[in-house]
Design an enzyme around this catalytic site. Structure first.
Site, short mmCIF file in Angstrom:
data_model
loop_
_atom_site.label_atom_id
_atom_site.label_comp_id
_atom_site.label_asym_id
_atom_site.label_seq_id
_atom_site.Cartn_x
_atom_site.Cartn_y
_atom_site.Cartn_z
N CYS A 1 3.31 0.53 -8.35
CA CYS A 1 4.16 -0.61 -8.02
C CYS A 1 5.13 -0.85 -9.17
CB CYS A 1 3.31 -1.85 -7.78
SG CYS A 1 4.28 -3.32 -7.40
N CYS B 1 0.86 -1.18 0.00
CA CYS B 1 0.00 0.00 0.00
C CYS B 1 0.90 1.23 0.00
CB CYS B 1 -1.01 -0.01 1.14
SG CYS B 1 -0.33 0.14 2.79
N CYS C 1 -4.33 -0.72 -2.33
CA CYS C 1 -4.85 0.60 -2.69
C CYS C 1 -4.53 0.86 -4.15
CB CYS C 1 -4.27 1.69 -1.79
SG CYS C 1 -2.52 2.02 -2.01
#
Length: 145
Positions: free
Chosen positions: A87, A8, A80
């Protein structure tokens, strides 16, 4: 053992809770990790609501994503949209799953109203981890064992 990383934004709440549940509910099946786009410290309210659930995450540490560790995972689970979008690219062999869970850190109101939001996130994450563990095959195959 299946290597799973929960991601997250700040690695302060949702991913920490998911790591705690995965370590507990997936003991012997899952090697759980968590990280964030930045390390914001483990939120004391997350620690408190997890303690209510019988899981101690007080010794977990907030970490930024380590690209080398990330590449060793079998599954990456983002909690999230921000983490899902930002990412780092992972090799195709790494399965990516997205569990959008509303961040309780931004909750406003009385102390009890804020804690209610942390409990909501905790309970939502617990259900997701329970389902994830329940659906694991009996002999968990990994691409890195």
């Amino acid at each position: 053992m299946l290597k799973v990383m929960f991601l997250c934004t700040g690695n302060s709440c949702r991913s920490q809770m998911a790591e705690g549940f995965a370590r507990s509910l997936g003991e012997g099946l899952i090697e759980a990790h968590s990280a964030g786009l930045m390390a914001a410290g483990v939120n004391p309210r997350a620690i408190a609501v997890m303690e209510e659930a019988g899981i101690d995450i007080s010794r977990q540490r907030s970490r930024e994503i380590d690209p080398n560790l990330l590449k060793t995972m079998d599954i990456v689970i983002t909690l999230c949209d921000n983490a899902a979008e930002a990412c780092p690219v992972t090799p195709p062999a790494i399965q990516r799953i997205h569990w959008p869970v509303k961040d309780p850190v931004g909750a406003v109101g009385t102390g009890e109203e804020i804690m209610k939001e942390f409990r909501r996130a905790r309970d939502e994450i617990r259900k997701k981890v329970e389902g994830f563990v329940r659906d694991l095959p009996p002999a968990v195959p990994t691409s890195r064992t």
